[in-house]
Motif scaffolding. Structure first.
Motif, PDB file in Angstrom:
ATOM      1  N   ASN A  18       8.880  -9.067  -6.195  1.00 20.26           N
ATOM      2  CA  ASN A  18       8.165  -7.790  -6.132  1.00 20.26           C
ATOM      3  C   ASN A  18       7.716  -7.495  -4.706  1.00 20.26           C
ATOM      4  O   ASN A  18       7.878  -6.378  -4.196  1.00 20.26           O
ATOM      5  CB  ASN A  18       6.962  -7.826  -7.078  1.00 20.26           C
ATOM      6  CG  ASN A  18       6.574  -6.453  -7.574  1.00 20.26           C
ATOM      7  OD1 ASN A  18       7.017  -5.437  -7.040  1.00 20.26           O
ATOM      8  ND2 ASN A  18       5.752  -6.397  -8.603  1.00 20.26           N
ATOM      9  N   CYS A  19       7.156  -8.513  -4.038  1.00 22.44           N
ATOM     10  CA  CYS A  19       6.705  -8.334  -2.646  1.00 22.44           C
ATOM     11  C   CYS A  19       7.883  -8.071  -1.713  1.00 22.44           C
ATOM     12  O   CYS A  19       7.787  -7.254  -0.783  1.00 22.44           O
ATOM     13  CB  CYS A  19       5.943  -9.571  -2.180  1.00 22.44           C
ATOM     14  SG  CYS A  19       4.344  -9.813  -2.987  1.00 22.44           S
ATOM     15  N   LEU A  20       9.002  -8.745  -1.955  1.00 21.58           N
ATOM     16  CA  LEU A  20      10.185  -8.570  -1.113  1.00 21.58           C
ATOM     17  C   LEU A  20      10.709  -7.137  -1.198  1.00 21.58           C
ATOM     18  O   LEU A  20      11.075  -6.532  -0.181  1.00 21.58           O
ATOM     19  CB  LEU A  20      11.283  -9.556  -1.531  1.00 21.58           C
ATOM     20  CG  LEU A  20      12.606  -9.476  -0.765  1.00 21.58           C
ATOM     21  CD1 LEU A  20      12.395  -9.773   0.714  1.00 21.58           C
ATOM     22  CD2 LEU A  20      13.633 -10.433  -1.368  1.00 21.58           C
ATOM     23  N   ASN A  41       0.813  -1.213   0.000  1.00 22.64           N
ATOM     24  CA  ASN A  41       0.000   0.000   0.000  1.00 22.64           C
ATOM     25  C   ASN A  41       0.851   1.269   0.000  1.00 22.64           C
ATOM     26  O   ASN A  41       0.456   2.282  -0.576  1.00 22.64           O
ATOM     27  CB  ASN A  41      -0.926  -0.003   1.221  1.00 22.64           C
ATOM     28  CG  ASN A  41      -1.870   1.169   1.235  1.00 22.64           C
ATOM     29  OD1 ASN A  41      -2.577   1.433   0.265  1.00 22.64           O
ATOM     30  ND2 ASN A  41      -1.871   1.918   2.327  1.00 22.64           N
ATOM     31  N   LYS A  42       1.999   1.224   0.640  1.00 22.15           N
ATOM     32  CA  LYS A  42       2.858   2.411   0.699  1.00 22.15           C
ATOM     33  C   LYS A  42       3.439   2.786  -0.657  1.00 22.15           C
ATOM     34  O   LYS A  42       3.747   3.951  -0.909  1.00 22.15           O
ATOM     35  CB  LYS A  42       4.003   2.174   1.692  1.00 22.15           C
ATOM     36  CG  LYS A  42       3.682   2.597   3.111  1.00 22.15           C
ATOM     37  CD  LYS A  42       4.941   2.685   3.944  1.00 22.15           C
ATOM     38  CE  LYS A  42       4.656   3.319   5.294  1.00 22.15           C
ATOM     39  NZ  LYS A  42       5.876   3.477   6.105  1.00 22.15           N
ATOM     40  N   ASN A  43       3.644   1.793  -1.537  1.00 18.68           N
ATOM     41  CA  ASN A  43       4.277   2.054  -2.839  1.00 18.68           C
ATOM     42  C   ASN A  43       3.515   1.320  -3.940  1.00 18.68           C
ATOM     43  O   ASN A  43       4.089   0.514  -4.677  1.00 18.68           O
ATOM     44  CB  ASN A  43       5.736   1.594  -2.815  1.00 18.68           C
ATOM     45  CG  ASN A  43       6.636   2.497  -2.005  1.00 18.68           C
ATOM     46  OD1 ASN A  43       6.947   3.615  -2.409  1.00 18.68           O
ATOM     47  ND2 ASN A  43       7.058   2.021  -0.838  1.00 18.68           N
ATOM     48  N   GLN A  44       2.218   1.614  -4.046  1.00 20.90           N
ATOM     49  CA  GLN A  44       1.381   0.870  -4.997  1.00 20.90           C
ATOM     50  C   GLN A  44       1.782   1.103  -6.452  1.00 20.90           C
ATOM     51  O   GLN A  44       1.829   0.162  -7.249  1.00 20.90           O
ATOM     52  CB  GLN A  44      -0.096   1.246  -4.793  1.00 20.90           C
ATOM     53  CG  GLN A  44      -0.692   0.668  -3.531  1.00 20.90           C
ATOM     54  CD  GLN A  44      -2.169   0.336  -3.690  1.00 20.90           C
ATOM     55  OE1 GLN A  44      -2.588  -0.273  -4.659  1.00 20.90           O
ATOM     56  NE2 GLN A  44      -2.959   0.722  -2.710  1.00 20.90           N
ATOM     57  N   ARG A  56      12.150   0.003   5.914  1.00 19.29           N
ATOM     58  CA  ARG A  56      13.014   1.182   6.051  1.00 19.29           C
ATOM     59  C   ARG A  56      12.223   2.487   5.954  1.00 19.29           C
ATOM     60  O   ARG A  56      12.810   3.565   5.870  1.00 19.29           O
ATOM     61  CB  ARG A  56      14.101   1.143   4.978  1.00 19.29           C
ATOM     62  CG  ARG A  56      15.017  -0.065   5.122  1.00 19.29           C
ATOM     63  CD  ARG A  56      16.101  -0.091   4.083  1.00 19.29           C
ATOM     64  NE  ARG A  56      16.965  -1.277   4.272  1.00 19.29           N
ATOM     65  CZ  ARG A  56      18.001  -1.563   3.496  1.00 19.29           C
ATOM     66  NH1 ARG A  56      18.309  -0.768   2.465  1.00 19.29           N
ATOM     67  NH2 ARG A  56      18.729  -2.637   3.737  1.00 19.29           N
ATOM     68  N   ASN A  57      10.888   2.356   5.927  1.00 20.02           N
ATOM     69  CA  ASN A  57       9.989   3.502   5.866  1.00 20.02           C
ATOM     70  C   ASN A  57      10.275   4.413   4.659  1.00 20.02           C
ATOM     71  O   ASN A  57      10.284   5.641   4.754  1.00 20.02           O
ATOM     72  CB  ASN A  57      10.087   4.323   7.170  1.00 20.02           C
ATOM     73  CG  ASN A  57       8.861   5.184   7.376  1.00 20.02           C
ATOM     74  OD1 ASN A  57       7.769   4.867   6.913  1.00 20.02           O
ATOM     75  ND2 ASN A  57       9.043   6.302   8.059  1.00 20.02           N
ATOM     76  N   ILE A  58      10.511   3.779   3.504  1.00 18.71           N
ATOM     77  CA  ILE A  58      10.783   4.508   2.263  1.00 18.71           C
ATOM     78  C   ILE A  58       9.525   4.501   1.399  1.00 18.71           C
ATOM     79  O   ILE A  58       8.988   3.448   1.071  1.00 18.71           O
ATOM     80  CB  ILE A  58      11.945   3.872   1.478  1.00 18.71           C
ATOM     81  CG1 ILE A  58      13.242   3.914   2.307  1.00 18.71           C
ATOM     82  CG2 ILE A  58      12.152   4.568   0.139  1.00 18.71           C
ATOM     83  CD1 ILE A  58      14.383   3.152   1.670  1.00 18.71           C
ATOM     84  N   VAL A  59       9.058   5.684   1.061  1.00 21.68           N
ATOM     85  CA  VAL A  59       7.910   5.833   0.161  1.00 21.68           C
ATOM     86  C   VAL A  59       8.393   6.579  -1.068  1.00 21.68           C
ATOM     87  O   VAL A  59       8.763   7.757  -1.003  1.00 21.68           O
ATOM     88  CB  VAL A  59       6.756   6.602   0.836  1.00 21.68           C
ATOM     89  CG1 VAL A  59       5.577   6.717  -0.115  1.00 21.68           C
ATOM     90  CG2 VAL A  59       6.325   5.909   2.122  1.00 21.68           C
ATOM     91  N   LEU A  60       8.403   5.878  -2.206  1.00 18.26           N
ATOM     92  CA  LEU A  60       8.884   6.489  -3.446  1.00 18.26           C
ATOM     93  C   LEU A  60       7.737   7.231  -4.144  1.00 18.26           C
ATOM     94  O   LEU A  60       7.241   6.827  -5.184  1.00 18.26           O
ATOM     95  CB  LEU A  60       9.488   5.431  -4.362  1.00 18.26           C
ATOM     96  CG  LEU A  60      10.727   4.716  -3.802  1.00 18.26           C
ATOM     97  CD1 LEU A  60      11.242   3.674  -4.784  1.00 18.26           C
ATOM     98  CD2 LEU A  60      11.824   5.734  -3.488  1.00 18.26           C
ATOM     99  N   ILE A 103      10.999  -4.607   1.945  1.00 22.52           N
ATOM    100  CA  ILE A 103      12.241  -3.957   2.366  1.00 22.52           C
ATOM    101  C   ILE A 103      12.048  -2.444   2.457  1.00 22.52           C
ATOM    102  O   ILE A 103      12.471  -1.796   3.423  1.00 22.52           O
ATOM    103  CB  ILE A 103      13.389  -4.304   1.394  1.00 22.52           C
ATOM    104  CG1 ILE A 103      13.747  -5.791   1.515  1.00 22.52           C
ATOM    105  CG2 ILE A 103      14.622  -3.438   1.664  1.00 22.52           C
ATOM    106  CD1 ILE A 103      14.714  -6.280   0.451  1.00 22.52           C
ATOM    107  N   LEU A 104      11.390  -1.882   1.455  1.00 25.02           N
ATOM    108  CA  LEU A 104      11.125  -0.432   1.461  1.00 25.02           C
ATOM    109  C   LEU A 104      10.253  -0.059   2.657  1.00 25.02           C
ATOM    110  O   LEU A 104      10.483   0.965   3.311  1.00 25.02           O
ATOM    111  CB  LEU A 104      10.442  -0.021   0.153  1.00 25.02           C
ATOM    112  CG  LEU A 104      11.285  -0.111  -1.123  1.00 25.02           C
ATOM    113  CD1 LEU A 104      10.440   0.217  -2.343  1.00 25.02           C
ATOM    114  CD2 LEU A 104      12.481   0.834  -1.059  1.00 25.02           C
ATOM    115  N   HIS A 105       9.259  -0.886   2.943  1.00 27.27           N
ATOM    116  CA  HIS A 105       8.370  -0.622   4.073  1.00 27.27           C
ATOM    117  C   HIS A 105       9.130  -0.693   5.395  1.00 27.27           C
ATOM    118  O   HIS A 105       8.932   0.130   6.296  1.00 27.27           O
ATOM    119  CB  HIS A 105       7.227  -1.635   4.061  1.00 27.27           C
ATOM    120  CG  HIS A 105       6.242  -1.460   5.178  1.00 27.27           C
ATOM    121  ND1 HIS A 105       5.566  -0.283   5.395  1.00 27.27           N
ATOM    122  CD2 HIS A 105       5.812  -2.319   6.148  1.00 27.27           C
ATOM    123  CE1 HIS A 105       4.755  -0.418   6.436  1.00 27.27           C
ATOM    124  NE2 HIS A 105       4.899  -1.646   6.916  1.00 27.27           N
TER     125      HIS A 105
END
Length: 501
Positions: A484-486, A442-445, A494-498, A490-492
């Motif tokens: 793709n899920c991994l 959800n953070k990087n749909q 590290r709290n990274i939202v692109l 990983i981004l989630h």
């Protein structure tokens, strides 16, 4: 035939599947979500703490939320109608175990638990079913865009050529529906005074990534001569352009008309467009145009499906805005959401009746034209999936009342117990500390969807998908989705939202 021609023929001239089979397939994501939630509650019941390991959480989420969908749309598709019953029986078994163990500790009667459930107060600030709906549409779309190139994916699930209801036809409309549920007009506070065209300004700024992706896809597909189904959108058009223009046009209309009347604008637009299809030569032009797509009309003729179907997609978007506004009305108790579910059930019955009338009086469902039947069908099935997710959430809330302190990510929070004692702080802490694949996606749909498109292209370039065997197909699809899920996970972590627009 060249490899490009073979792959184009493989996804062309198809007729879709039955509405019943699609409805059965839509019951799988909520059942998978319910199964995962019940297992997490059972784990808490046994160990006294939530699952906090990020590694095991990712594996559990992938195996329960994604993998069953991969199997059900490939090797298990011949027995699809049995899978919901198997999953439901498994969920019933887990619930029975939780209930029997919790009853020994709580000593509360079933009637007392039901009464406590109806009076339970939920977090009114969010509706988890909306997030889960949008994420699952993205996941199902990502699975389908690669799986469709393998022979194990039934041809009836692919996009229909002219008339028909394929799973991928619904995916296109569901993407529009999901975007409308969280558009600026829906998220705007009801009593906040803002300039009339403020939402339009935000949309102009927010759609440029979609236009950029559309241009990027166009250039890459043409430069490497990647296979494409021209009758989907046309020679130069693609879904990124459709989504961008629909969002802009909807914001313009909602700046002119009251947003609480969006369903009236949607109905008027869909009916008017259908009248034009039925009474003029517009339908003939969309379906046939000039055979070589090179008439004096130029760009319009070359992309007639993509450009003219905008009217239908715009109607779906506007109707979905109305759904979003209704869902986000203040409701803080389980009892009020049970009433909302009854409202959804009535809307579903009305839409199914309307769909039968549309198909009998006008024409069958056609994604290619985005006709009135298509709009009605998409809205009906999207509301069905939303209702399933709401029901799943309420079932998990009921189970959490049996096991005090248990929490499930991406599920409603109990903000105030019926007995009036404030104890939600512990549950919120547990919830926030629990990793969750749904929250990660959800953070990087948009990035998730973009990666899926890029990986799909890479797989098709490197592998002869048409002649792949079942075991190899399942390995490739699982690896593709897991990678793709991994990345999202990983981004989630590290709290990274692109997202910078």
């Amino acid at each position: 035939m060249s490899q490009k021609q073979l792959k184009e023929a493989f996804i062309s001239n198809l007729n879709g599947t039955s509405l019943l089979e699609i409805s059965a397939g839509l019951s799988l994501p909520p059942l998978c979500l319910l199964c995962r939630g019940l297992l997490l509650i059972l784990c808490y019941l046994h160990h006294g703490k939530p699952l906090s390991s990020r590694k095991y959480s990712l594996l559990l989420d992938f195996l329960l939320l994604v993998s069953p969908l991969l199997f059900s749309c490939t090797v298990l598709s011949p027995v699809l109608f049995f899978i919901p019953f198997i999953l439901a029986a498994f969920c019933a078994g887990i619930f029975s175990k939780i209930y029997s163990q919790s009853k020994q500790e709580a000593r509360a009667s079933f009637g007392q638990i039901v009464e406590e459930f109806q009076q339970a107060r939920l977090d009114p600030r969010c509706v988890p079913a909306i997030t889960v709906f949008r994420v699952y549409v993205n996941v199902l779309t990502s699975i389908s865009i690669l799986a469709v190139d393998f022979p194990q994916y039934p041809r009836r699930y692919a996009k229909a050529e002219t008339y028909g209801t394929g799973v991928m036809d619904l995916g296109v409309g569901a993407f529009i529906f999901g975007n409308a549920l969280v558009c600026p007009e829906v998220r705007q506070r009801p009593h906040t005074a803002q300039p009339k065209f403020s939402s339009l300004g935000r949309q102009v700024f927010s759609v440029w990534p979609l236009i950029s992706l559309g241009v990027g896809r166009l250039l890459s597909v043409k430069s490497i001569e990647y296979h494409e189904h021209t009758s989907e959108y046309g020679v130069h058009w693609n879904f990124f352009f459709t989504l961008a223009l629909v969002r802009l046009a909807a914001s313009l209309l909602l700046a002119v008309f009251p947003k609480h009347k969006a369903w009236l604008v949607a109905a008027a637009l869909a009916v008017l467009y259908q009248l034009l299809l039925s009474t003029t030569s517009l339908k003939t032009f969309i379906l046939h145009g000039s055979d070589g797509r090179d008439s004096r009309l130029g760009f319009l003729d070359a992309n007639r499906e993509g450009l003219l179907s905008l009217f239908g997609y715009l109607a779906i978007y506007l109707a979905s805005v109305q759904v979003g506004l209704w869902l986000l009305q203040p409701r803080s108790s389980v009892r009020s959401w049970l009433g909302a579910l009854r409202g959804l059930a009535l809307a579903l019955v009305a839409l199914w009746v309307l769909l039968q009338l549309c198909q009998a009086c006008t024409e069958p469902v056609s994604r290619r034209m985005a006709n009135l039947s298509f709009c009605t069908w998409v809205l009906a099935h999207c509301l069905l999936l939303l209702a399933f997710f709401l029901l799943t959430d309420l079932a998990l809330v009921f189970t959490k009342l049996l096991v005090k302190g248990a929490s499930v990510p991406c599920c409603w929070e109990l903000v105030q117990p019926p007995d009036g004692r404030e104890k939600h702080g512990v549950e919120v802490h547990h919830r926030l500390s629990q990793p969750c694949l749904i929250s990660a996606i959800n953070k990087n749909q948009l990035l998730f969807f973009l990666l899926a498109n890029v990986m799909t292209g890479a797989v098709n370039i490197l592998i002869d998908t048409i002649h792949s065997r079942a075991a190899f197909t399942l390995c490739i699809l699982h690896l593709y989705m897991f990678l793709n899920c991994l990345i999202m996970y990983i981004l989630h972590g590290r709290n990274i939202v692109l997202k910078f627009w």
